[in-house]
Enzyme design. Structure first.
Site, PDB file in Angstrom:
ATOM      1  N   LYS A  40      24.858 -19.710 -13.211  1.00 38.02           N
ATOM      2  CA  LYS A  40      25.152 -20.840 -12.308  1.00 38.02           C
ATOM      3  C   LYS A  40      26.579 -21.305 -12.489  1.00 38.02           C
ATOM      4  O   LYS A  40      27.024 -21.499 -13.621  1.00 38.02           O
ATOM      5  CB  LYS A  40      24.237 -22.011 -12.709  1.00 38.02           C
ATOM      6  N   ARG A  89       9.802 -34.045 -12.497  1.00 40.32           N
ATOM      7  CA  ARG A  89       9.969 -34.927 -11.343  1.00 40.32           C
ATOM      8  C   ARG A  89       8.810 -34.796 -10.371  1.00 40.32           C
ATOM      9  O   ARG A  89       8.317 -35.777  -9.831  1.00 40.32           O
ATOM     10  CB  ARG A  89      11.266 -34.586 -10.599  1.00 40.32           C
ATOM     11  N   SER A 126      21.173 -33.273 -10.124  1.00 40.01           N
ATOM     12  CA  SER A 126      22.632 -33.132 -10.207  1.00 40.01           C
ATOM     13  C   SER A 126      23.165 -32.461  -8.943  1.00 40.01           C
ATOM     14  O   SER A 126      24.220 -32.836  -8.432  1.00 40.01           O
ATOM     15  CB  SER A 126      23.017 -32.295 -11.425  1.00 40.01           C
TER      16      SER A 126
HETATM   17  O1  PNS Z   1      19.393 -28.758 -16.079  1.00 41.34           O
HETATM   18  P1  PNS Z   1      18.747 -27.412 -15.844  1.00 41.34           P
HETATM   19  O2  PNS Z   1      19.743 -26.442 -15.254  1.00 41.34           O
HETATM   20  O3  PNS Z   1      17.484 -27.513 -15.044  1.00 41.34           O
HETATM   21  O4  PNS Z   1      18.347 -26.884 -17.303  1.00 41.34           O
HETATM   22  C1  PNS Z   1      17.696 -25.644 -17.485  1.00 41.34           C
HETATM   23  C2  PNS Z   1      17.898 -25.154 -18.933  1.00 41.34           C
HETATM   24  C3  PNS Z   1      19.387 -25.054 -19.225  1.00 41.34           C
HETATM   25  C4  PNS Z   1      17.262 -26.145 -19.877  1.00 41.34           C
HETATM   26  C5  PNS Z   1      17.209 -23.770 -19.047  1.00 41.34           C
HETATM   27  O5  PNS Z   1      17.686 -22.918 -18.057  1.00 41.34           O
HETATM   28  C6  PNS Z   1      17.435 -23.140 -20.429  1.00 41.34           C
HETATM   29  O6  PNS Z   1      16.738 -23.485 -21.367  1.00 41.34           O
HETATM   30  N1  PNS Z   1      18.417 -22.231 -20.515  1.00 41.34           N
HETATM   31  C7  PNS Z   1      18.811 -21.572 -21.746  1.00 41.34           C
HETATM   32  C8  PNS Z   1      18.392 -20.108 -21.768  1.00 41.34           C
HETATM   33  C9  PNS Z   1      16.925 -20.029 -22.096  1.00 41.34           C
HETATM   34  O7  PNS Z   1      16.502 -20.279 -23.187  1.00 41.34           O
HETATM   35  N2  PNS Z   1      16.121 -19.736 -21.021  1.00 41.34           N
HETATM   36  C10 PNS Z   1      14.666 -19.799 -21.058  1.00 41.34           C
HETATM   37  C11 PNS Z   1      14.055 -18.479 -21.352  1.00 41.34           C
HETATM   38  S1  PNS Z   1      12.295 -18.643 -21.326  1.00 41.34           S
END
Ligand code: PNS
Length: 160
Positions: A40, A89, A126
């Protein structure tokens, strides 16, 4: 117990803030972790996002801010964090959050606690805030003052 509130926080909104504040009342220590999402694009750099979160949360003594690039469970293992806190949410959040929670738990044993977002923030994201700001809409009721200022600056062509 020490928990992590992970997210992109690009930028932090009152919806995030609500969850973090409520988590800080339930748990001993809350680490807000800005996760670098490699798929992203982002409006703010990780340092900018961390600074805005720090500014917004400076009154809460058991909350701190950190960043991580990689899997959330690896971060948790490295920092001895046993649980993740996420805000939900609406039903639309649930499918993906459930998948992630189940995979994270299967891979590491780390639990995910879900907190219901306050209804007045159930539509807030966001992405919507950024879209609103892009077209000159008033975002001041959705984000803290420091973020509002940063968004106005960025939208008027301010440098990174
Ligand atoms: O604010 P967001 O973008 O909804 O947050 C999502 C986030 C960053 C918490 C999620 O994508 C995440 O944990 N990313 C890190 C990589 C990871 O561990 N992915 C999950 C694999 S099951």
């Amino acid at each position: 117990m020490r928990v992590v509130c992970p997210g992109s926080f690009d930028p932090i909104t009152y919806g995030h803030l609500d969850i973090i504040e409520r988590a800080s009342e339930q748990f001993d220590e809350v680490v807000v972790a800005v996760l670098v999402n490699r798929t992203k694009g982002s409006l703010f750099t990780v340092d900018e996002r961390m600074a805005m979160i720090g500014e917004t949360l400076k009154g809460i003594s058991n909350v701190r801010v950190d960043s991580w690039s990689g899997l959330l469970i690896d971060y948790c293992k490295e920092r001895d964090i046993r649980a993740i806190v996420k805000g939900l949410r609406a039903v639309s959040d649930f499918d993906y959050e459930l998948q992630m929670a189940q995979m994270n738990r299967q891979l590491s044993g780390i639990e995910t606690h879900f907190m219901a977002t306050r209804p007045e923030y159930s539509f807030l994201s966001s992405s919507l805030v950024k879209e609103l700001a892009t077209y000159g809409g008033d975002v001041s009721t959705y984000v803290p003052e420091a973020v509002h200022v940063a968004l106005l600056e960025r939208m008027s062509g301010g440098t990174r």
